[in-house]
Design a protein around this motif. Structure first.
Motif, short mmCIF file in Angstrom:
data_model
loop_
_atom_site.label_atom_id
_atom_site.label_comp_id
_atom_site.label_asym_id
_atom_site.label_seq_id
_atom_site.Cartn_x
_atom_site.Cartn_y
_atom_site.Cartn_z
N PRO A 1 0.73 -1.13 0.10
CA PRO A 1 0.03 0.10 -0.02
C PRO A 1 0.92 1.22 0.17
O PRO A 1 0.51 2.39 -0.60
N ARG B 1 0.37 3.99 -2.80
CA ARG B 1 0.10 5.32 -2.36
C ARG B 1 1.03 6.43 -2.86
O ARG B 1 0.63 7.32 -3.31
N LEU C 1 0.19 9.33 -5.48
CA LEU C 1 0.47 10.52 -5.22
C LEU C 1 1.08 11.23 -6.17
O LEU C 1 0.95 12.51 -6.60
N THR D 1 -4.55 14.62 -2.35
CA THR D 1 -4.95 14.17 -0.91
C THR D 1 -6.11 13.32 -1.03
O THR D 1 -6.30 12.38 -0.45
N THR E 1 -5.22 9.88 -2.62
CA THR E 1 -4.61 9.05 -1.72
C THR E 1 -4.72 8.67 -0.30
O THR E 1 -4.33 7.67 0.27
N ASN E 2 -6.00 9.48 0.11
CA ASN E 2 -6.19 8.97 1.62
C ASN E 2 -6.81 7.70 1.98
O ASN E 2 -6.36 7.15 2.66
N VAL F 1 -5.72 5.08 0.20
CA VAL F 1 -4.51 4.11 0.36
C VAL F 1 -3.89 4.39 1.81
O VAL F 1 -3.04 3.45 2.18
N ASP F 2 -3.78 5.63 1.97
CA ASP F 2 -2.90 6.28 3.33
C ASP F 2 -3.54 5.59 4.31
O ASP F 2 -2.71 4.86 5.37
N LYS G 1 -2.41 2.00 4.24
CA LYS G 1 -1.08 1.54 4.76
C LYS G 1 -0.73 1.84 6.09
O LYS G 1 0.16 0.90 6.81
N ASN H 1 -4.47 14.87 6.64
CA ASN H 1 -3.59 14.72 5.56
C ASN H 1 -3.39 16.09 4.69
O ASN H 1 -2.16 16.18 4.28
#
Length: 220
Positions: free
Chosen positions: A99, A103, A107, A147, A150-151, A153-154, A157, A193
């Motif tokens: 992840p 990410r 990003l 943001t 990707t949030n 996936v963040d 992760k 984030n």
């Protein structure tokens, strides 16, 4: 710092390849075709540079998350590394790398591709020149888009880094989050984030644009 420097360099370097192609086409049809090809190239460049950097430096992200986790008892970075290696072996330092790589790829690709396309629209809509005000407005929008992209996936992760032993993989982690908290779980921490990623995106592109101007290169 190491992890962030790597990401910033991959973002800026993957965004610098396209200026000549953007300024080289002449007819309307060729401009449209060139723009489409250029956008695809930017996506590919951003994906590759971001994912490679994340794969190489995934251990630094794991160490950072473990140190910042609630209830962490580690005394230093070296202490985290020793604990992970004792528990899971050397490969344990890359736990949650998938992840993290996804990410970083999303990003970097979204930042690079979005920045150029949004800047064209901002200039066309406002009539502003390719200057600092345009760069600032464009980078703010690019930060919001990056943001948002990707949030989810963040979130996965971070859960993998902190409690990876409870999940068989990223997909299992995503299923558990969705079943436990619903789809809203993937948007937790969006504001925090953006508070980090938004200014980072602005600073990155403002600095890159000014450096390109100083050395006589075309704008992004």
């Amino acid at each position: 710092i190491i992890q962030q420097a790597s990401h910033t360099s991959s973002s800026s370097s993957s965004g610098t390849h396209h200026s000549s192609s953007r300024h080289s086409s002449s007819s309307g049809g060729s401009k449209t075709a060139a723009a489409a090809a250029d956008f695809s190239t930017k996506l590919l460049a951003g994906t590759c540079s971001g994912s490679i950097a994340a794969a190489l430096l995934s251990p630094t992200e794991l160490v950072k998350v473990r140190l910042q986790a609630a209830g962490a008892t580690y005394s230093s970075t070296a202490d985290v590394v020793r604990a992970v290696v004792r528990s899971d072996g050397v490969l344990g330092l890359w736990k949650g790398a998938t992840p993290g790589v996804v990410r970083a790829a999303v990003l970097t690709a979204s930042q690079c591709a979005t920045y150029d396309e949004v800047k064209r629209e901002v200039m066309a809509f406002t009539g502003w020149p390719d200057g600092a005000a345009t760069h600032l407005a464009t980078a703010l929008v690019a930060g919001v888009i990056s943001t948002t992209a990707t949030n989810p996936v963040d979130v996965i992760k971070t859960h993998m880094f902190v409690g990876g032993q409870h999940h068989s993989g990223p997909i299992d982690c995503a299923k558990t989050l969705c079943a436990t908290h619903g789809m809203s779980a993937f948007w937790r921490g969006w504001a925090a984030n953006y508070a980090r990623l938004g200014p980072q995106t602005v600073v990155t592109f403002l600095v890159v644009e000014q450096l390109r101007l100083l050395v006589g290169m075309q704008p992004l």
